[in-house]
Scaffold this active site. Structure first.
Site, PDB file in Angstrom:
ATOM      1  N   ASP A  13      -6.518  -1.258   0.118  1.00 58.82           N
ATOM      2  CA  ASP A  13      -6.150  -2.471   0.883  1.00 58.82           C
ATOM      3  C   ASP A  13      -4.840  -3.039   0.350  1.00 58.82           C
ATOM      4  OD1 ASP A  13      -6.642  -4.189   2.949  1.00 58.82           O
ATOM      5  OD2 ASP A  13      -8.026  -5.487   1.868  1.00 58.82           O
ATOM      6  N   HIS A 205     -15.703  -9.453   1.188  1.00 60.64           N
ATOM      7  CA  HIS A 205     -14.314  -9.006   0.987  1.00 60.64           C
ATOM      8  C   HIS A 205     -13.424 -10.173   1.423  1.00 60.64           C
ATOM      9  CE1 HIS A 205     -11.088  -5.777   1.556  1.00 60.64           C
ATOM     10  NE2 HIS A 205     -10.591  -6.753   2.291  1.00 60.64           N
ATOM     11  N   CYS A 238      -3.347  -6.771   5.648  1.00 58.17           N
ATOM     12  CA  CYS A 238      -3.618  -5.712   6.634  1.00 58.17           C
ATOM     13  C   CYS A 238      -2.430  -5.609   7.581  1.00 58.17           C
ATOM     14  CB  CYS A 238      -4.897  -6.029   7.414  1.00 58.17           C
ATOM     15  SG  CYS A 238      -5.160  -4.877   8.770  1.00 58.17           S
ATOM     16  N   ASN A 247      -5.145 -10.196  -1.163  1.00 60.19           N
ATOM     17  CA  ASN A 247      -6.594 -10.274  -1.350  1.00 60.19           C
ATOM     18  C   ASN A 247      -6.945 -11.278  -2.451  1.00 60.19           C
ATOM     19  OD1 ASN A 247      -5.957  -7.626  -0.184  1.00 60.19           O
ATOM     20  ND2 ASN A 247      -8.154  -7.258  -0.361  1.00 60.19           N
TER      21      ASN A 247
HETATM   22  N1  COA Z   1      -6.666  11.054   9.815  1.00 60.37           N
HETATM   23  C1  COA Z   1      -5.519  11.670  10.153  1.00 60.37           C
HETATM   24  N2  COA Z   1      -5.140  11.917  11.418  1.00 60.37           N
HETATM   25  C2  COA Z   1      -5.964  11.474  12.383  1.00 60.37           C
HETATM   26  C3  COA Z   1      -7.162  10.825  12.119  1.00 60.37           C
HETATM   27  C4  COA Z   1      -7.508  10.616  10.759  1.00 60.37           C
HETATM   28  N3  COA Z   1      -8.635   9.991  10.410  1.00 60.37           N
HETATM   29  N4  COA Z   1      -7.764  10.536  13.275  1.00 60.37           N
HETATM   30  C5  COA Z   1      -6.968  10.993  14.266  1.00 60.37           C
HETATM   31  N5  COA Z   1      -5.876  11.560  13.723  1.00 60.37           N
HETATM   32  C6  COA Z   1      -4.755  12.189  14.436  1.00 60.37           C
HETATM   33  C7  COA Z   1      -5.210  13.115  15.538  1.00 60.37           C
HETATM   34  O1  COA Z   1      -5.493  14.385  15.030  1.00 60.37           O
HETATM   35  C8  COA Z   1      -3.994  13.133  16.446  1.00 60.37           C
HETATM   36  O2  COA Z   1      -2.991  13.921  15.847  1.00 60.37           O
HETATM   37  P1  COA Z   1      -1.894  14.671  16.730  1.00 60.37           P
HETATM   38  O3  COA Z   1      -1.073  13.609  17.407  1.00 60.37           O
HETATM   39  O4  COA Z   1      -1.111  15.439  15.718  1.00 60.37           O
HETATM   40  O5  COA Z   1      -2.678  15.509  17.695  1.00 60.37           O
HETATM   41  C9  COA Z   1      -3.520  11.679  16.351  1.00 60.37           C
HETATM   42  O6  COA Z   1      -4.003  11.193  15.100  1.00 60.37           O
HETATM   43  C10 COA Z   1      -4.037  10.844  17.475  1.00 60.37           C
HETATM   44  O7  COA Z   1      -5.442  10.986  17.560  1.00 60.37           O
HETATM   45  P2  COA Z   1      -6.368   9.948  18.343  1.00 60.37           P
HETATM   46  O8  COA Z   1      -7.789  10.324  18.146  1.00 60.37           O
HETATM   47  O9  COA Z   1      -5.853   9.807  19.753  1.00 60.37           O
HETATM   48  O10 COA Z   1      -6.111   8.649  17.506  1.00 60.37           O
HETATM   49  P3  COA Z   1      -5.385   7.309  17.913  1.00 60.37           P
HETATM   50  O11 COA Z   1      -3.931   7.519  18.135  1.00 60.37           O
HETATM   51  O12 COA Z   1      -6.184   6.632  18.953  1.00 60.37           O
HETATM   52  O13 COA Z   1      -5.537   6.496  16.494  1.00 60.37           O
HETATM   53  C11 COA Z   1      -6.810   6.144  14.498  1.00 60.37           C
HETATM   54  C12 COA Z   1      -6.827   6.190  16.006  1.00 60.37           C
HETATM   55  C13 COA Z   1      -8.150   5.565  14.088  1.00 60.37           C
HETATM   56  C14 COA Z   1      -6.623   7.527  13.930  1.00 60.37           C
HETATM   57  C15 COA Z   1      -5.621   5.247  14.019  1.00 60.37           C
HETATM   58  O14 COA Z   1      -5.584   4.059  14.775  1.00 60.37           O
HETATM   59  C16 COA Z   1      -5.745   4.900  12.564  1.00 60.37           C
HETATM   60  O15 COA Z   1      -5.600   5.743  11.691  1.00 60.37           O
HETATM   61  N6  COA Z   1      -6.001   3.628  12.217  1.00 60.37           N
HETATM   62  C17 COA Z   1      -6.196   3.225  10.852  1.00 60.37           C
HETATM   63  C18 COA Z   1      -5.864   1.809  10.718  1.00 60.37           C
HETATM   64  C19 COA Z   1      -6.022   1.337   9.296  1.00 60.37           C
HETATM   65  O16 COA Z   1      -5.994   2.067   8.336  1.00 60.37           O
HETATM   66  N7  COA Z   1      -6.151   0.013   9.169  1.00 60.37           N
HETATM   67  C20 COA Z   1      -6.250  -0.629   7.929  1.00 60.37           C
HETATM   68  C21 COA Z   1      -7.584  -0.507   7.312  1.00 60.37           C
HETATM   69  S1  COA Z   1      -8.807  -1.512   8.040  1.00 60.37           S
HETATM   70 ZN    ZN Z   2      -8.780  -6.647   3.303  1.00 61.65          ZN
END
Ligand code: COA
Ligand code: ZN
Length: 314
Positions: A13, A205, A238, A247
């Protein structure tokens, strides 16, 4: 003394939002300093899209380094979906955390899913993680206020926490993602949640956006909560929640808890070592509310240790 359990989330975080990106060796060093200070649980990294959070792109490199260096440390990693779980498992993860926000818009902004889809994905990810024998945590994010939708209804937080409990989450982490909660709100909400979820599975948290994180931690203690997330030096925020600041600082929580009769097992001097290191690497001053006082205490102790009895009398 009654013990409280602290998970230091600075490596995830904290570092996910920093303009300076640390390399895996520096992240490992930070975790080692936390463990040396007595921290027994950390959230080490997240297996999320590297496009969404480039700071966590080295998760698969970092996690095996941490496990090899600190086999006894409890080490959780955040995964937003099954792909994240797959990557975490391949890297040897023993514990994962799913993240479910309590509002429609926050799920969209954070993980590009609606609330219902995010809930189902979290449930499926928890089930798959349990089938792999992993420990699990489930965040219920924006559990007080949402930066997009205003105050989050308590009934909704309770409903989602219960769904995460039914899905077998080992720990349910109620998150004040933007740091807007007040002590009264924390006490009321955590009391209601503690009636539905066993205290050993319930954690909080907190963020310190409005300077109330320590007061909120005290309110949670009064509501019977004994499990806390905190971040050394208060590093945090975030990237997808506008206005979220640092935090609850681990050192503030440790100081407050120890001064109030709770054991943490964590050394404040050890945390200062971790803060000094992170501050130097992130190139900005770090530390919670008590940092100036903690540094003065350390200087006093160091100077009295360095003063021999002879020079002391001259
Ligand atoms: N790790 C790495 N790559 C990931 C993944 C993961 N957990 N999940 C999906 N991907 C990749 C897919 O393989 C795809 O890759 P490509 O473009 O090379 O084919 C791409 O990401 C898009 O996949 P999709 O399922 O359509 O995901 P999205 O674009 O809708 O994004 C998340 C969804 C969840 C992956 C993205 O929003 C994310 O990582 N969010 C995290 C936010 C975060 O960390 N917030 C802070 C903590 S609370
Ligand atoms: Zn937090």
């Amino acid at each position: 003394m009654e013990a409280i359990h602290i998970t230091d989330v600075a490596p995830r975080d904290g570092l996910q939002n920093q303009p300076v990106h640390l390399g895996a060796n520096d992240k490992l060093r930070l975790v080692q300093l936390l463990a040396a200070a007595g921290v027994r649980s950390v959230e080490a990294t997240s297996f999320v899209s590297p496009k969404a959070v480039p700071q966590m792109a080295d998760a698969a490199e970092l996690l095996p380094l941490v496990h090899a260096a600190l086999p006894a440390l409890r080490c959780s990693v955040l995964v937003p979906n099954l792909k994240g779980l797959e990557r975490a498992h391949a890297a040897g993860a023993a514990e994962i955390a799913v993240v479910l926000s309590a509002t429609e818009t926050m799920n969209q902004r954070n993980i590009n899913m609606g609330l219902e889809q995010a809930t189902e994905v979290s449930e499926r990810t928890l089930a798959a993680a349990q089938a792999l024998g992993l420990r699990t945590r489930a965040y219920v994010a924006v559990a007080f206020d949402c930066p997009f939708e205003g105050e989050t209804p308590l009934a909704e937080v309770l409903r989602l926490a219960q769904r995460m409990q039914a899905a077998g989450a080992g720990e349910i982490v109620i998150a004040d993602t933007i740091g807007s909660a007040s002590p009264g709100m924390v006490k009321e909400r955590m009391r209601v949640l503690a009636e539905a979820i066993a205290p050993e599975r319930l954690a909080i948290h907190l963020h310190d956006t409005r300077g109330m994180a320590v007061a909120n931690a005290w309110a949670a203690l009064e509501a019977g909560i004994r499990r806390f997330d905190a971040s050394v030096g208060g590093i945090g925020g975030c990237p997808f929640a506008p206005g979220a600041a640092g935090n609850l600082a681990t050192e503030d929580l440790v100081l407050m808890a120890e001064r109030s009769g709770f054991a943490t097992g964590i050394s404040l001097d050890g945390l200062l070592e971790a803060i000094d290191f992170a501050q130097e690497r992130l190139q900005r001053p770090l530390g919670g509310r008590a940092i100036a006082w903690l540094r003065r205490q350390r200087e006093k102790t160091n100077s009295s240790n360095n003063t021999s009895p002879e020079t002391a009398t001259t």
